[in-house]
Motif scaffolding. Sequence first.
Motif, PDB file in Angstrom:
ATOM      1  N   GLN A   1       0.827  -1.201   0.000  1.00 24.67           N
ATOM      2  CA  GLN A   1       0.000   0.000   0.000  1.00 24.67           C
ATOM      3  C   GLN A   1       0.869   1.262   0.000  1.00 24.67           C
TER       4      GLN A   1
ATOM      5  N   ASN B   1       0.407   8.541   4.683  1.00 22.37           N
ATOM      6  CA  ASN B   1       0.166   8.224   3.281  1.00 22.37           C
ATOM      7  C   ASN B   1       1.208   8.920   2.410  1.00 22.37           C
TER       8      ASN B   1
ATOM      9  N   ASP C   1     -10.295  -0.802   4.628  1.00 25.33           N
ATOM     10  CA  ASP C   1      -9.235   0.123   4.237  1.00 25.33           C
ATOM     11  C   ASP C   1      -8.060  -0.027   5.206  1.00 25.33           C
ATOM     12  N   TRP C   2      -7.110   0.901   5.108  1.00 27.13           N
ATOM     13  CA  TRP C   2      -5.894   0.836   5.928  1.00 27.13           C
ATOM     14  C   TRP C   2      -5.812   2.028   6.876  1.00 27.13           C
TER      15      TRP C   2
ATOM     16  N   PHE D   1       3.743   1.058  -5.390  1.00 28.13           N
ATOM     17  CA  PHE D   1       2.292   0.904  -5.369  1.00 28.13           C
ATOM     18  C   PHE D   1       1.796   1.045  -6.799  1.00 28.13           C
TER      19      PHE D   1
END
Length: 394
Positions: free
Chosen positions: A85, A101, A149-150, A372
Motif C-alpha cells: 500500500q 500516506n 481500508d488501511w 504501489f
Amino acid sequence: MAAPSKNTEPWNGVEDDELGDEEVFLDPNDILEEIQDDGDAPMDEDDEEGGAAIIEDDPEVEDNSIQHFSDHTSSVFAITAHPSQPLAASGGEDDLGYIWNVMHGELVVKLTGHTDSVSAVDWSFDGEMIATGGMDGRVRVWRRVGKVDWKNWEFVTELQGPDEVKWLKWHPKGNVLLSGSNDATVWLWQRKRIVTGDTAGTLIFWDPRSATPVWKMNAHSSRFNLPEGITSVASNSTSTVAVVGGANGELRVVNLAKGEVVAVLQGHDQGQSVEAIEFVSWSNIAAAAQEIVATGATDGKICIWDMTSMKLRATDAITSIRASPVSTGSGHHITSSSADKTLKTWDTRTGELLRDHTGHRGPVLGSAVGAFEDYVYVLSAGDDGVCFVFDAKL
C-alpha cells in the motif's frame, strides 16, 4: 515544498537609489539616548577586521521531492515502506511513530507509548502489522482493524527485552519478529533459525529451540578473523549465504549450511567499518537471478559485488543502501542515503548514477524504497525532522 526565503527583513518602501548622494544630518531632537565612549573595545575573535562578523545563510537546497511528511518535531531515525500500500511508517527522537500516506503526505495514525526515541520501525511480511522499537527497550506492535481500508489500527502488545532497540526485522514469510540491541543481545519472539554477529567479532548460527548454537565462528577463527568486531550482517533470499561486515572495513562471505568462509572481500578502506549490506536480485525467477551485494562503509564508499565471481563490479561514495523491489522491474537499482544530505539511485549492473534526490537540510538518517501499482518511490528520514518522498520510476 518551497525553500525558505533568506530575506526576512521587512522592506521600508525606500530603494537605496532614492537616497541619493546627499549628506544626511541628525536632528538633536531625534536622539533617544547618549552613550559615552569608553575607548576602543577588544574585537570579538569572530569579528571581521574593521567590522562585525558576517553570518551567511545556509546555501539554498534544491528540493526535488514529490511529497513530504513533517509531523515529527525532532530528528527522524527510521522509516519503512508498506509492502503493498502507499503507506510509510517512521519513528523519531520525539518518542513517536507515525503511519502516513505517501501520496498526499497526510497522517493515518500516531503510534504512541514509547518513553524514549523510536529508533526502529518495520512492517510484517503482509503489512497487516507494524512494530516500533525504542531506546526505552520496548517493542510495540499494532495491527490493522478490518479489511475495508488501511486507516484504522489497534495496539496489540508490548514486548520487553532489549536494553535499547537498535533494529527490528520481521520474517519475510511469517509473523516472526527479530530485534537487535546495544547490549549485544538479539531477541526473537518466535522459533526460526537466525544468524547474529557482535562487537567481539563472533558470528553465531542459531536454532532458537536449543541453547546450543548450530555453529559459531569467533574473531580468530580461520579465515573469518574480524577481531575489531562485526558491524553488519545480511543473508540472501534463500538463506544459504551471509555476508558479514567488520569494523576493520573487511567483508566475509559465509556458507550458512556448512559454517564456512567461502570468500574474503576487500574494497573498503582499512579501519573504516562496514555499516550497510544489501542483497540485490535482478529477477524474481531464481534460475535467471544474478546475485549482487552492495556494501556501504564509513569511508563514504559503496562497493557492488558479483557474488558469482566474488569480484568488485563498481564503487562510489555512499553510506547506507536500499534495493528496489524486484516486482517493479527495477530490481537492479539501489538507493543510497548519506550524511551529506542527499540520496542517490544507482544501476548495479553498470555502477551508473541514475538520479540525485535532494531536499534535506541535514544528514539523511534512514531510507526505504516502496512501490504501489506502477508508482515507485524513495522514502527518506532526516535529521532535520522531515520525511521526503522522491520519484524513483526511471
